[in-house]
Design an enzyme around this catalytic site. Structure first.
Site, PDB file in Angstrom:
ATOM      1  N   HIS A   1      26.026  80.461  39.097  1.00  0.00           N
ATOM      2  CA  HIS A   1      26.095  81.043  37.763  1.00  0.00           C
ATOM      3  C   HIS A   1      25.169  82.243  37.641  1.00  0.00           C
ATOM      4  CE1 HIS A   1      27.699  76.978  36.353  1.00  0.00           C
ATOM      5  NE2 HIS A   1      28.670  77.845  36.424  1.00  0.00           N
TER       6      HIS A   1
ATOM      7  N   ASP B   1      43.479  83.571  53.185  1.00  0.00           N
ATOM      8  CA  ASP B   1      43.884  82.472  54.059  1.00  0.00           C
ATOM      9  C   ASP B   1      44.934  82.900  55.081  1.00  0.00           C
ATOM     10  OD1 ASP B   1      42.352  80.165  53.472  1.00  0.00           O
ATOM     11  OD2 ASP B   1      43.323  80.072  51.513  1.00  0.00           O
TER      12      ASP B   1
ATOM     13  N   CYS C   1      47.068  88.792  46.118  1.00  0.00           N
ATOM     14  CA  CYS C   1      45.874  88.342  45.406  1.00  0.00           C
ATOM     15  C   CYS C   1      44.681  88.134  46.342  1.00  0.00           C
ATOM     16  CB  CYS C   1      46.163  87.057  44.627  1.00  0.00           C
ATOM     17  SG  CYS C   1      46.670  85.711  45.688  1.00  0.00           S
TER      18      CYS C   1
HETATM   19  C1  PEP Z   1      43.788  83.734  49.476  1.00  0.00           C
HETATM   20  O1  PEP Z   1      43.799  82.807  50.277  1.00  0.00           O
HETATM   21  O2  PEP Z   1      44.017  84.922  49.785  1.00  0.00           O
HETATM   22  C2  PEP Z   1      43.445  83.488  48.065  1.00  0.00           C
HETATM   23  C3  PEP Z   1      43.529  84.436  47.160  1.00  0.00           C
HETATM   24  O3  PEP Z   1      43.038  82.246  47.735  1.00  0.00           O
HETATM   25  P1  PEP Z   1      41.566  81.656  47.949  1.00  0.00           P
HETATM   26  O4  PEP Z   1      40.672  82.813  48.344  1.00  0.00           O
HETATM   27  O5  PEP Z   1      41.196  81.021  46.665  1.00  0.00           O
HETATM   28  O6  PEP Z   1      41.781  80.681  49.068  1.00  0.00           O
HETATM   29 MG    MG Z   2      43.817  80.727  49.645  1.00  0.00          MG
END
Ligand code: PEP
Ligand code: MG
Length: 528
Positions: free
Chosen positions: A198, A464, A511
């Site tokens: 935090h 990932d 993302c």
């Molecule tokens: C990813 O794996 O790219 C992702 C956005 O998820 P996290 O980083 O939460 O695993």
């Molecule tokens: Mg991920």
């Protein structure tokens, strides 16, 4: 001639909040809290001792309430962190166990509290997940404030610091961090803590450079030492040479200039010179981060990682709490979309109360959608909350860790059940909610054409996808040089997914962190 100049020391920590600052160190200590005596009490004094503990808890809680009430405007969005701490004062694991230890062992309150906290630390120590480490530090902060009241130590009053300094501490609690006045504090560094602590989150909202997790900063740095904090690179330099100082002053002004340009242009539409418009959205882990997404001109929330809410509790949140949380984000972002990812716990984000600790390879284990499909009640509760929030603005559901088509079908079945149950109860929701999957497991990328038939959008999770495709643990520093977003294998996979999305009229977004690094943008745009 003997030189009195001290030699330059470079420390590497965790880059938690970007920016560079140069200034004098101000060490903040917690004297009196570290060394605690043990003594036994008689049965006759038992109630007095318990009362002494309870009133220390009350004083600590009252002080926190005072801090909450006087928190400056720019930090008011973080009040809920302090509210969480208020709840922790009465936590069974801390409060209940301490009272129990005083009663059972007939020891003084300080000793009982110290013993309980050290047990909690041991329990959390073996859990590598940074979120959980963060929760442990919440308990430690709360216990320290009780201890301060028990031993009568002076509490740390950051608000009273009278000069422009860089804070150096073993650790800072969110309550302490939220007393920071920007005109006094240039930056902060700590021995403990990490990106998701935090304190780190608050430093980012204050936009002050911060490097945490330095381990030995408080041992190596003395009051008034000149230090450089590079919160972008996670570096701290103690006793910089003149040459280093000049180099970092230049970097600092470049950074400030760059930031000013970015801030000015962040509300302009993201368009290529040949007129192609892109949607740039923000990733969030906590509802209050929405403010910076809006401030920097984000077109929506591209990924709301919902794990945080589960990880900060001692049992599963109920539908109402989840709904409240999602509704807040959706209402603030509306009319822009909010992509809410369903629970991605387990694996490396282990949740103590949902533990599956005998997994040898948790990252390849029961994580994300696999966990949810095995625990349909937990999943359905979240889906109901999510659907209910969809009545307040455009919500999109994102399923993590999809590795085969069957998982998509099974998840949609549970989603339909959740929708039916709301229907029966006459609860409003968007019955045409968009549903997407993360493309973060190579098999999902390879089978994207099959998946496309059942989803509205793909979100490429490069964090990932890189880990699983290149067989490189994303958090292992030893193999960090092999973790390459621009590896041709990754580019080919992304291109393959983008083509399938286009041919099947499925929206595709990214993302993973790869999308946040400007270096990658020309290449990614070229794949479109
Ligand atoms: C990813 O794996 O790219 C992702 C956005 O998820 P996290 O980083 O939460 O695993
Ligand atoms: Mg991920």
């Amino acid at each position: 001639m003997v030189s009195t100049k001290k030699s330059e020391i470079r420390l590497q920590g965790i880059n938690v909040s970007p920016g560079i600052c140069i200034g004098k160190a101000y060490l903040v200590g917690k004297e009196g809290v570290e060394v605690v005596d043990k003594y036994f009490i008689s049965k006759d004094n038992l109630q007095t001792e318990i009362k002494r503990f309870k009133s220390a808890v009350k004083r600590a809680k009252d002080k926190l309430q005072e801090i909450i009430e006087t928190t400056p405007e720019e930090l008011r969005q973080h009040i809920h962190i302090l509210e969480t701490h208020k709840v922790l004062y009465k936590d069974k694991m801390l409060y209940g166990k301490t009272v129990e230890t005083i009663e059972k062992e007939l020891v003084n309150a300080e000793w009982a509290l110290k013993k309980v906290v050290s047990n909690v630390k041991n329990m959390f120590r073996n859990m590598p997940d940074p979120y959980l480490q963060g929760r442990m530090s919440d308990i430690v902060h709360v216990s320290e404030s009780i201890m301060q009241n028990l031993v009568g130590a002076k509490t740390l009053d950051i608000g009273a610091i009278g000069k422009r300094v860089i804070l150096v501490a073993a650790d800072l609690s969110p309550a302490e961090t939220s007393q920071i006045q920007l005109e006094k504090i240039k930056g902060l560094i700590t021995d403990l803590g990490g990106k998701t602590s935090h304190t780190g989150i608050i430093a980012r909202s204050l936009e002050i450079p911060a490097v945490l997790g330095l381990e030995k900063a408080t041992l190596l740095i003395k009051n008034d030492d000149i230090i450089i904090v590079d919160g972008t690179a996670g570096i701290v330099i103690v006793h910089p040479t003149d040459k280093t100082l000049i180099q970092f002053e230049e970097r600092q002004s470049n950074y400030e200039r760059h930031k000013a340009v970015i801030t000015r242009s962040s509300h302009l539409p993201a368009k290529t010179t040949d007129g192609i418009k892109l949607e740039v959205m923000g990733n969030i882990e906590l509802p209050e981060e929405v403010v910076s997404v809006i401030n920097y001109g984000g077109d929506g929330i591209g990924l709301y990682r919902t794990e945080f809410q589960y990880l900060s509790l001692s049992g599963f949140p109920d539908e109402h709490d989840l709904f409240d949380n999602y509704k807040d984000v959706v209402e603030v972002m509306a009319p822009n979309p909010v992509t809410i990812r369903t629970l991605d716990i387990s694996g490396d984000k282990a949740v103590s109360y949902a533990s599956n600790s005998d997994e040898k390879n948790p990252v390849l284990g029961l994580r994300g959608i696999r966990y949810c499909l095995k625990n349909p009640d937990v999943f359905k509760t979240q889906l109901r909350a999510l659907l209910r929030a969809s009545a307040y603005g455009p919500v999109r559901i994102l399923l993590p860790m999809i590795s085969c088509h069957d998982e998509v079908l099974a998840a949609k079945k549970i989603l339909n059940k959740a929708a039916d149950s709301l229907d029966k109860e006459d609860i409003l929701f968007n019955d045409n909610i968009k549903i997407g999957i993360m493309i973060e497991v190579p098999s999902a990328a390879i089978m994207a054409d099959v998946m496309a038939k059942d989803v509205d959008f793909f979100s490429i999770g490069t964090n990932d996808l890189i880990q699983y495709s290149l067989a490189v643990d994303r958090v292992n520093r030893q193999v960090a040089h092999l973790y390459q977003p621009l590896n041709p294998a990754i580019i080919r996979l992304i291109k393959y997914v983008a083509d399938i999305a286009k041919n099947n009229d499925v929206e595709v977004c990214m993302c993973g962190e790869m999308a946040g690094d400007p270096v990658n943008i020309p290449i990614l745009l070229g794949l479109e």
